[in-house]
Design an enzyme around this catalytic site. Structure first.
Site, PDB file in Angstrom:
ATOM      1  N   LYS A 131      29.530 -59.708  20.767  1.00 10.69           N
ATOM      2  CA  LYS A 131      28.954 -61.051  20.902  1.00 10.69           C
ATOM      3  C   LYS A 131      29.165 -61.578  22.311  1.00 10.69           C
ATOM      4  CE  LYS A 131      29.754 -62.551  16.128  1.00 10.69           C
ATOM      5  NZ  LYS A 131      30.348 -63.581  15.265  1.00 10.69           N
ATOM      6  N   GLY A 140      24.199 -68.486  17.901  1.00 15.05           N
ATOM      7  CA  GLY A 140      22.854 -68.369  17.356  1.00 15.05           C
ATOM      8  C   GLY A 140      22.237 -66.986  17.493  1.00 15.05           C
ATOM      9  N   LYS A 156      35.245 -57.267  14.105  1.00 10.44           N
ATOM     10  CA  LYS A 156      34.893 -56.479  12.933  1.00 10.44           C
ATOM     11  C   LYS A 156      33.601 -57.092  12.365  1.00 10.44           C
ATOM     12  CE  LYS A 156      35.616 -53.595   9.496  1.00 10.44           C
ATOM     13  NZ  LYS A 156      35.370 -52.168   9.754  1.00 10.44           N
ATOM     14  N   HIS A 180      26.572 -67.711   5.076  1.00  9.49           N
ATOM     15  CA  HIS A 180      26.821 -68.683   6.141  1.00  9.49           C
ATOM     16  C   HIS A 180      27.061 -70.019   5.465  1.00  9.49           C
ATOM     17  CE1 HIS A 180      25.461 -70.849  10.052  1.00  9.49           C
ATOM     18  NE2 HIS A 180      25.890 -71.753   9.203  1.00  9.49           N
ATOM     19  N   ARG A 238      27.408 -81.491  17.429  1.00  9.20           N
ATOM     20  CA  ARG A 238      26.220 -82.347  17.412  1.00  9.20           C
ATOM     21  C   ARG A 238      25.859 -82.660  15.967  1.00  9.20           C
ATOM     22  NH1 ARG A 238      24.280 -76.984  17.818  1.00  9.20           N
ATOM     23  NH2 ARG A 238      23.117 -76.457  15.927  1.00  9.20           N
ATOM     24  N   ARG A 290      12.677 -76.379   5.336  1.00 11.28           N
ATOM     25  CA  ARG A 290      12.088 -76.710   6.638  1.00 11.28           C
ATOM     26  C   ARG A 290      10.602 -76.347   6.596  1.00 11.28           C
ATOM     27  NH1 ARG A 290      16.366 -75.365  11.463  1.00 11.28           N
ATOM     28  NH2 ARG A 290      18.246 -75.986  10.333  1.00 11.28           N
TER      29      ARG A 290
HETATM   30  C1  MV4 Z   1      28.808 -62.120  12.585  1.00  2.67           C
HETATM   31  C2  MV4 Z   1      28.262 -61.422  11.494  1.00  2.67           C
HETATM   32  C3  MV4 Z   1      29.046 -60.481  10.876  1.00  2.67           C
HETATM   33  N1  MV4 Z   1      30.289 -60.231  11.327  1.00  2.67           N
HETATM   34  N2  MV4 Z   1      30.057 -61.835  12.988  1.00  2.67           N
HETATM   35  C4  MV4 Z   1      24.887 -64.633  13.718  1.00  2.67           C
HETATM   36  C5  MV4 Z   1      24.754 -65.786  14.620  1.00  2.67           C
HETATM   37  C6  MV4 Z   1      26.049 -65.992  15.274  1.00  2.67           C
HETATM   38  N3  MV4 Z   1      26.454 -67.352  15.117  1.00  2.67           N
HETATM   39  C7  MV4 Z   1      26.991 -65.075  14.587  1.00  2.67           C
HETATM   40  N4  MV4 Z   1      26.250 -64.307  13.632  1.00  2.67           N
HETATM   41  C8  MV4 Z   1      26.856 -63.352  12.875  1.00  2.67           C
HETATM   42  N5  MV4 Z   1      28.121 -63.072  13.228  1.00  2.67           N
HETATM   43  C9  MV4 Z   1      30.759 -60.913  12.372  1.00  2.67           C
HETATM   44  N6  MV4 Z   1      32.000 -60.619  12.803  1.00  2.67           N
HETATM   45  C10 MV4 Z   1      26.966 -61.715  11.092  1.00  2.67           C
HETATM   46  C11 MV4 Z   1      26.240 -62.675  11.798  1.00  2.67           C
HETATM   47  C12 MV4 Z   1      24.901 -62.874  11.337  1.00  2.67           C
HETATM   48  C13 MV4 Z   1      24.518 -64.049  10.699  1.00  2.67           C
HETATM   49  C14 MV4 Z   1      25.392 -65.120  10.520  1.00  2.67           C
HETATM   50  C15 MV4 Z   1      25.010 -66.268   9.901  1.00  2.67           C
HETATM   51  C16 MV4 Z   1      23.714 -66.386   9.418  1.00  2.67           C
HETATM   52  C17 MV4 Z   1      22.816 -65.366   9.589  1.00  2.67           C
HETATM   53  C18 MV4 Z   1      23.205 -64.189  10.235  1.00  2.67           C
HETATM   54  C19 MV4 Z   1      22.289 -63.152  10.379  1.00  2.67           C
HETATM   55  C20 MV4 Z   1      22.683 -62.009  11.014  1.00  2.67           C
HETATM   56  C21 MV4 Z   1      23.978 -61.878  11.492  1.00  2.67           C
END
Ligand code: MV4
Length: 445
Positions: free
Chosen positions: A158, A164, A201, A208, A292, A336
């Site tokens: 990341k 996002g 990991k 979410h 926000r 939405r």
């Molecule tokens: C993750 C994850 C799985 N494992 N981190 C997507 C946006 C960003 N804010 C972080 N995201 C994710 N982080 C770890 N360690 C999976 C996602 C992710 C995701 C998270 C929330 C809603 C939709 C998503 C779609 C794909 C991946």
């Protein structure tokens, strides 16, 4: 209390803020680009100032033009809405320097959460669970390889300046790591002018779930329960609800306490959101904090019967919050409604709305800035409005949503209404059995 608030935004959120300000007896100033001359936020505000050409960088992101509008209208506060300048600490600083109250957190709080590695370190110190991963920035592919071997695949890379989904790469095995490392870095640099990346990991098939929080200037914090935002497509939320169908009283208590710790760790002032990933065992991990008001704040408002914009304005004016937490007493869902073609990869469909009938009736709320004859400009997001229902139970909120979607008539542009109609009838959605991967396998008939 403020006498006049300038709303540095457009569309439904500008209208949303104007409505609450009016109820509070506060005057409002709309700002608009030349593409938004005929927008409802311009008509509903007490005053309106044109701030430039259609491109966001010439108008809604142009700090100098916005500050000029503040000056000539004598506004004493600015509400940034969401998007645009809402999490721009430089804008918050400039407001402060001019003696204008930025309705939101301080620049320091924005920065503390804007850099994801800094935010994560702050959360670890505060005792908030985070996804297991490396400490700090990755310095080389070799370091990344070693770390991934220790943790075990899959891992995720990341961008520290991200959020996002931009600059993110999932890696399933070592052979993919080097390429993913390079592309994540390049994408981060291109998107944020900062190529810092870190490793976690990878949590598979997470939900979410985010917790709404509020903090005042005196160190009081509270939580206002959760929203489930797992129904997303390419990091765009399409449906949000509260409470989460996955939630238990025990998990809500634990996530609520963690969210309050997170907010308290930066002395958070204003309303904000702590985003968590929740795995199938109900382990939860801090993901990021949004400093926000969010698009989906309305579902929280409906289930706790509370005006979050009013709260945000009161906190900015120095009011105290009670410090007690809020728990859902109803069930609320938000769809939405976007000017996008769900049959064509959700391609934006800007243009003139020729026929417009928005639904109403018991348990239905529509937050929208459009009307028959309105032209959706191609320059900004494609939201037509948010359709929100509230009922005693999830099943009833879904039924009301289906009924309201069936009443919704928008002609002239394509909309996401057919997608939502099918989703509301989907067995898996209705049973609450979904996670962030749900839409990958959802086929529109
Ligand atoms: C993750 C994850 C799985 N494992 N981190 C997507 C946006 C960003 N804010 C972080 N995201 C994710 N982080 C770890 N360690 C999976 C996602 C992710 C995701 C998270 C929330 C809603 C939709 C998503 C779609 C794909 C991946």
């Amino acid at each position: 209390m403020f006498k006049k608030i300038l709303i540095a935004n457009r569309g439904e959120i500008a209208l949303r803020v104007i409505r609450t300000a009016r109820e509070m007896g506060i005057k409002t100033v709309a700002v608009y680009s030349t593409a938004d001359r005929d927008s409802l936020h311009v008509k509903f505000a007490d005053e309106a100032v044109c701030i430039g050409k259609p491109q966001s960088s010439d108008s809604y992101l142009n700090i100098a033009n916005i500050m000029s509008a503040v000056e000539i209208t004598n506004a004493d506060a600015v509400h940034p809405g969401y998007g645009f300048l809402a999490e721009n600490s430089r804008f918050a600083i400039i407001c402060n320097e001019h003696g204008i109250k930025f309705i939101g957190p301080t620049p320091e709080m924005i920065n503390a959460m804007g850099d994801k590695i800094t935010a994560k370190e702050t959360m670890i110190k505060a005792g908030v669970p985070v996804v297991p991963g490396g400490q700090g920035l990755l310095q080389s592919v070799d370091e990344a390889k070693g770390l991934a071997r220790e943790m075990g695949y899959p891992i995720i890379l990341k961008a520290t300046a991200g959020g996002g989904g931009k600059g993110m790469r999932i890696v399933w095995e070592e052979s993919q790591l080097e390429k993913a490392y390079d592309t994540a870095k390049a994408e981060a640099l291109a998107s944020f002018k900062n190529d810092g990346i870190y490793m976690e990991k990878f949590v598979e098939e997470p939900r979410h779930i985010e917790i709404q929080v509020a903090g005042d200037q005196y160190g009081n914090v509270c939580h206002l329960s959760e929203r489930d935002c797992s129904i997303q497509r390419r990091h765009q939320k399409l449906v949000e609800e509260s409470p989460s169908p996955f939630m238990t009283d025990d998990l809500r208590y634990k996530m609520g306490e963690a969210a309050k710790k997170a907010a308290a760790a930066i002395n958070y002032e204003s309303v904000g959101t702590i985003e968590f990933l929740v795995d199938k065992h109900r382990n939860f991990y801090f993901m990021e904090m949004n400093t926000r008001i969010q698009v989906e704040h309305c579902v929280t408002e409906e289930v706790i019967n509370y005006d979050l914009i009013k709260e945000q304005i009161l906190i900015a004016a120095g009011h105290r919050i009670s410090g007690k937490d809020y728990f859902p007493e109803m069930h609320s869902i938000e769809c939405r409604i976007n000017a996008e073609d769900p049959y064509n990869d959700f391609r934006p469909s800007p243009g003139k709305i020729t026929v417009c009938h928005q639904p109403g009736g018991h348990g239905v709320r529509v937050d929208s800035h459009v009307y028959a004859g309105y032209v959706i400009p191609p320059y900004y997001d494609s939201m037509i409005g948010k359709l929100i229902t509230v009922a005693q139970t999830r099943q009833e909120a879904i039924q009301t949503m289906y009924r309201a979607l069936s009443e919704y008539v928008i002609e002239g542009v394509k909309t996401t209404i057919p997608f939502h109609l099918q989703l509301m009838q989907d067995e898996r959605f209705r049973s609450g059995d979904f996670n962030t991967k749900f839409l990958e396998s959802f086929k529109l008939k």
